[in-house]
Design a protein around this motif. Structure first.
Motif, PDB file in Angstrom:
ATOM      1  N   ASP A   1       0.801  -1.233   0.058  1.00  0.00           N
ATOM      2  CA  ASP A   1      -0.003   0.071  -0.057  1.00  0.00           C
ATOM      3  C   ASP A   1       0.978   1.169   0.021  1.00  0.00           C
ATOM      4  O   ASP A   1       0.607   2.170  -0.687  1.00  0.00           O
ATOM      5  CB  ASP A   1      -0.946  -0.061   1.349  1.00  0.00           C
ATOM      6  CG  ASP A   1      -2.123  -0.977   1.076  1.00  0.00           C
ATOM      7  OD1 ASP A   1      -2.478  -1.458   0.070  1.00  0.00           O
ATOM      8  OD2 ASP A   1      -2.291  -1.556   2.150  1.00  0.00           O
ATOM      9  N   THR A   2       1.873   1.142   0.859  1.00  0.00           N
ATOM     10  CA  THR A   2       2.902   2.625   0.886  1.00  0.00           C
ATOM     11  C   THR A   2       4.114   2.011   1.111  1.00  0.00           C
ATOM     12  O   THR A   2       4.514   1.312   1.992  1.00  0.00           O
ATOM     13  CB  THR A   2       2.406   3.133   2.265  1.00  0.00           C
ATOM     14  OG1 THR A   2       1.027   3.542   2.236  1.00  0.00           O
ATOM     15  CG2 THR A   2       3.216   4.593   2.451  1.00  0.00           C
TER      16      THR A   2
ATOM     17  N   SER B   1       7.468   4.446   2.276  1.00  0.00           N
ATOM     18  CA  SER B   1       7.650   5.589   2.649  1.00  0.00           C
ATOM     19  C   SER B   1       9.132   5.752   3.012  1.00  0.00           C
ATOM     20  O   SER B   1       9.745   4.981   3.678  1.00  0.00           O
ATOM     21  CB  SER B   1       6.795   5.788   3.889  1.00  0.00           C
ATOM     22  OG  SER B   1       6.989   7.321   4.614  1.00  0.00           O
TER      23      SER B   1
ATOM     24  N   GLU C   1       3.598  13.882   4.839  1.00  0.00           N
ATOM     25  CA  GLU C   1       4.291  13.633   3.423  1.00  0.00           C
ATOM     26  C   GLU C   1       4.601  14.927   2.826  1.00  0.00           C
ATOM     27  O   GLU C   1       3.823  16.026   2.752  1.00  0.00           O
ATOM     28  CB  GLU C   1       3.118  12.995   2.488  1.00  0.00           C
ATOM     29  CG  GLU C   1       3.721  12.706   1.099  1.00  0.00           C
ATOM     30  CD  GLU C   1       2.739  11.997   0.060  1.00  0.00           C
ATOM     31  OE1 GLU C   1       2.389  12.485  -0.776  1.00  0.00           O
ATOM     32  OE2 GLU C   1       2.220  10.994   0.739  1.00  0.00           O
TER      33      GLU C   1
ATOM     34  N   TRP D   1       3.706  10.023  -4.997  1.00  0.00           N
ATOM     35  CA  TRP D   1       3.189   9.402  -6.242  1.00  0.00           C
ATOM     36  C   TRP D   1       2.530   8.067  -6.143  1.00  0.00           C
ATOM     37  O   TRP D   1       3.065   7.371  -5.245  1.00  0.00           O
ATOM     38  CB  TRP D   1       3.957   9.755  -7.466  1.00  0.00           C
ATOM     39  CG  TRP D   1       4.922   8.687  -7.568  1.00  0.00           C
ATOM     40  CD1 TRP D   1       5.049   7.513  -8.296  1.00  0.00           C
ATOM     41  CD2 TRP D   1       6.379   8.857  -7.026  1.00  0.00           C
ATOM     42  NE1 TRP D   1       6.252   6.837  -7.831  1.00  0.00           N
ATOM     43  CE2 TRP D   1       6.965   7.511  -7.111  1.00  0.00           C
ATOM     44  CE3 TRP D   1       7.062   9.657  -6.160  1.00  0.00           C
ATOM     45  CZ2 TRP D   1       8.372   7.488  -6.919  1.00  0.00           C
ATOM     46  CZ3 TRP D   1       8.131   9.746  -5.776  1.00  0.00           C
ATOM     47  CH2 TRP D   1       9.084   8.527  -6.373  1.00  0.00           C
ATOM     48  N   THR D   2       1.392   7.835  -6.755  1.00  0.00           N
ATOM     49  CA  THR D   2       0.992   6.443  -6.785  1.00  0.00           C
ATOM     50  C   THR D   2       1.280   5.852  -8.031  1.00  0.00           C
ATOM     51  O   THR D   2       0.726   6.157  -9.245  1.00  0.00           O
ATOM     52  CB  THR D   2      -0.670   6.604  -6.278  1.00  0.00           C
ATOM     53  OG1 THR D   2      -0.776   7.226  -5.031  1.00  0.00           O
ATOM     54  CG2 THR D   2      -1.371   5.082  -6.182  1.00  0.00           C
ATOM     55  N   ASP D   3       1.795   4.674  -7.939  1.00  0.00           N
ATOM     56  CA  ASP D   3       1.962   3.764  -9.478  1.00  0.00           C
ATOM     57  C   ASP D   3       0.664   3.025  -9.590  1.00  0.00           C
ATOM     58  O   ASP D   3      -0.271   3.190  -8.923  1.00  0.00           O
ATOM     59  CB  ASP D   3       3.162   2.960  -9.155  1.00  0.00           C
ATOM     60  CG  ASP D   3       3.170   1.850  -8.074  1.00  0.00           C
ATOM     61  OD1 ASP D   3       1.933   1.279  -7.874  1.00  0.00           O
ATOM     62  OD2 ASP D   3       3.821   1.153  -7.461  1.00  0.00           O
TER      63      ASP D   3
ATOM     64  N   GLY E   1      -0.967   0.450  -7.544  1.00  0.00           N
ATOM     65  CA  GLY E   1      -1.564   1.224  -6.136  1.00  0.00           C
ATOM     66  C   GLY E   1      -0.794   1.265  -4.991  1.00  0.00           C
ATOM     67  O   GLY E   1      -1.071   1.796  -3.874  1.00  0.00           O
ATOM     68  N   THR E   2       0.670   1.282  -5.158  1.00  0.00           N
ATOM     69  CA  THR E   2       1.506   1.868  -3.946  1.00  0.00           C
ATOM     70  C   THR E   2       1.692   3.299  -3.943  1.00  0.00           C
ATOM     71  O   THR E   2       1.946   3.648  -5.058  1.00  0.00           O
ATOM     72  CB  THR E   2       2.980   0.966  -4.414  1.00  0.00           C
ATOM     73  OG1 THR E   2       2.474  -0.469  -4.269  1.00  0.00           O
ATOM     74  CG2 THR E   2       3.607   1.281  -3.069  1.00  0.00           C
ATOM     75  N   ARG E   3       1.463   3.682  -2.903  1.00  0.00           N
ATOM     76  CA  ARG E   3       1.824   5.211  -2.713  1.00  0.00           C
ATOM     77  C   ARG E   3       3.486   5.379  -2.107  1.00  0.00           C
ATOM     78  O   ARG E   3       3.721   4.797  -1.213  1.00  0.00           O
ATOM     79  CB  ARG E   3       1.110   5.749  -1.532  1.00  0.00           C
ATOM     80  CG  ARG E   3       1.280   7.311  -1.175  1.00  0.00           C
ATOM     81  CD  ARG E   3       0.952   7.998  -2.643  1.00  0.00           C
ATOM     82  NE  ARG E   3       0.854   9.526  -2.255  1.00  0.00           N
ATOM     83  CZ  ARG E   3       0.945  10.644  -3.302  1.00  0.00           C
ATOM     84  NH1 ARG E   3       0.505  10.305  -4.376  1.00  0.00           N
ATOM     85  NH2 ARG E   3       1.181  11.698  -2.886  1.00  0.00           N
ATOM     86  N   TRP E   4       4.055   5.897  -3.183  1.00  0.00           N
ATOM     87  CA  TRP E   4       5.601   6.231  -2.788  1.00  0.00           C
ATOM     88  C   TRP E   4       5.758   7.750  -2.301  1.00  0.00           C
ATOM     89  O   TRP E   4       5.357   8.434  -2.981  1.00  0.00           O
ATOM     90  CB  TRP E   4       6.296   6.115  -4.310  1.00  0.00           C
ATOM     91  CG  TRP E   4       6.348   4.521  -4.683  1.00  0.00           C
ATOM     92  CD1 TRP E   4       5.454   4.272  -5.273  1.00  0.00           C
ATOM     93  CD2 TRP E   4       7.271   3.553  -4.859  1.00  0.00           C
ATOM     94  NE1 TRP E   4       5.700   2.759  -5.708  1.00  0.00           N
ATOM     95  CE2 TRP E   4       6.993   2.626  -5.248  1.00  0.00           C
ATOM     96  CE3 TRP E   4       8.627   3.659  -3.918  1.00  0.00           C
ATOM     97  CZ2 TRP E   4       7.743   1.339  -5.393  1.00  0.00           C
ATOM     98  CZ3 TRP E   4       9.344   2.523  -4.216  1.00  0.00           C
ATOM     99  CH2 TRP E   4       8.794   1.389  -4.924  1.00  0.00           C
ATOM    100  N   ARG E   5       6.151   7.748  -1.086  1.00  0.00           N
ATOM    101  CA  ARG E   5       6.140   9.055  -0.488  1.00  0.00           C
ATOM    102  C   ARG E   5       7.601   9.302   0.392  1.00  0.00           C
ATOM    103  O   ARG E   5       8.356   8.363   0.602  1.00  0.00           O
ATOM    104  CB  ARG E   5       5.070   9.166   0.578  1.00  0.00           C
ATOM    105  CG  ARG E   5       5.179   7.992   1.700  1.00  0.00           C
ATOM    106  CD  ARG E   5       3.902   8.023   2.432  1.00  0.00           C
ATOM    107  NE  ARG E   5       3.444   9.276   3.135  1.00  0.00           N
ATOM    108  CZ  ARG E   5       3.741   9.369   4.354  1.00  0.00           C
ATOM    109  NH1 ARG E   5       4.729   8.645   5.158  1.00  0.00           N
ATOM    110  NH2 ARG E   5       3.476  10.679   5.068  1.00  0.00           N
TER     111      ARG E   5
END
Length: 377
Positions: A41-42, A44, A50, A54-56, A59-63
């Motif tokens: 999911d994330t 970080s 944050e 961005w979200t790939d 569905g993974t949120r890279w922060r």
């Protein structure tokens, strides 16, 4: 004494050091999770608010977050620190639940968690391979060329011409090994084996304590034997020799960390020697002024430190999770959720206490407490 680097270089060096190491560590978890079909999911770098991300397409949120003192990968289904299934997880459709962390067998969860520290050790091996490819490896014979009169070695009965083969129950193969084994054992009585001709002799030696200052004014307690080597030998390595040499160096540094930690726990070294992020930041700036070779060596050492510390069996760290997975594998069922929750709360309290302690140590090493005492006095 050399003037310390400015704040700008120190901050930049710290981010260039710790940022890639955190990223590599978390990438180990992420790639292992993907290999076993777990959705992330994330991803970080840092904690807290944050700054950007961005979200790939998966569905993974890279922060990137405000506090760059660590990072994490949050896998689907990993809904609490103890990774205990919740009603929300149980209510997921079977297809989604199959992609969650908790749905995987214990051996896969073990490997996903272990992949973070493992990749830190692998990075250190890669860095040492690069360094040895550039500058070669020291392979000076472990034969003593000279003994300083009145030194620890002289008092132990070491003579010029002796070949040292063992110190502190650990093998000595090069003269370079001697310093690595003795440096952090000042004042500790050690067993030493030497060959005098064909005769093996067992000795006891107590390294003297030498208080040294580096060019930046940092003080170090160094164990010294008082012996000298002959002509130093630096050997260029073939490509096939690089992995073995790099692995030996990684094991040596890890062994030194284990020994040092045990000395602190057993009271033979002061807890004041423990440092935290502020100390690492200061050292990273200082090492950066010495050149790229010293900086990447320091990065390898910190990568080993990060991997080693994460393997300690403390709840909230990777090692704590691995410890519970071993128990689960042996019992064929996990510990009760209440026991895990209390363990991880205790682990969090321990880590927060440790962070406060090392921060106080760091501020003390900067002279803050002496300055405040002077103002009050």
């Amino acid at each position: 004494m050399m003037q310390s680097p400015g704040i700008a270089l120190t901050v930049l060096s710290f981010f260039l050091l710790i940022g890639p190491l955190i990223f590599i560590h978390e990438m180990g978890h992420y790639l292992a999770g993907r290999a076993f079909g777990v959705k992330a999911d994330t991803f970080s770098i840092g904690f807290g608010r944050e700054l950007f991300g961005w979200t790939d397409r998966r569905g993974t949120r890279w922060r990137v977050a405000l506090l760059p003192l660590g990072g994490y990968v949050k896998f689907a289904g990993d809904m609490n620190p103890a990774s205990v299934p919740t009603p929300a997880w149980l209510a997921l459709p079977p297809g989604e639940r199959a992609m969650t962390f908790q749905a995987k067998p214990v051996w896969q969860r073990f490997l996903i968690v272990a992949a973070g520290p493992a990749i830190n050790f692998a990075l250190a091996v890669l860095i040492f391979m690069t360094i040895f490819a550039v500058v070669g490896e020291g392979r000076t014979p472990s034969t003593v060329a000279a003994v300083l009169p009145g030194s620890a070695a002289a008092q132990a009965g070491v003579r010029a011409g002796d070949r040292i083969t063992m110190i502190a129950s650990q093998g000595v193969y090069r003269f370079e090994d001697i310093g690595d084994l003795v440096r952090h054992r000042a004042g500790e009585t050690l067993k030493m084996d030497v060959y005098r001709g064909q005769q093996q002799i067992h000795l006891l030696v107590t390294p003297e304590t030498d208080l040294q200052r580096d060019r930046f004014g940092n003080e170090f307690r160094i164990g010294m034997l008082g012996i000298a080597a002959g002509k130093q030998v630096k050997v260029p390595l073939q490509f096939s020799e690089l992995p073995g040499a790099a692995a030996r160096q990684t094991v040596l540094i890890t062994r030194t960390m284990v020994d040092t930690l045990w000395q602190i726990v057993s009271g033979r070294r002061s807890v004041r020697e423990l440092g935290g992020p502020l100390q690492i930041a200061r050292l990273s700036g200082q090492v950066a002024t010495l050149g790229w070779l010293d900086f990447v060596y320091f990065m390898a050492a910190i990568s080993i430190n990060l991997g080693f510390m994460n393997l300690l069996p403390i709840p909230m760290l990777d090692g704590g999770h691995l410890f519970f997975y071993v128990i689960e594998a042996v019992r064929r069922k996990p510990l009760a959720p209440v026991a895990q929750e209390w363990a991880f709360r205790s682990g969090l309290a321990l880590l927060l206490t440790f962070m406060v302690f090392v921060t106080v140590n760091d501020l003390g090493s900067f002279g803050l407490w002496r300055q405040l005492a002077g103002l009050i006095g």
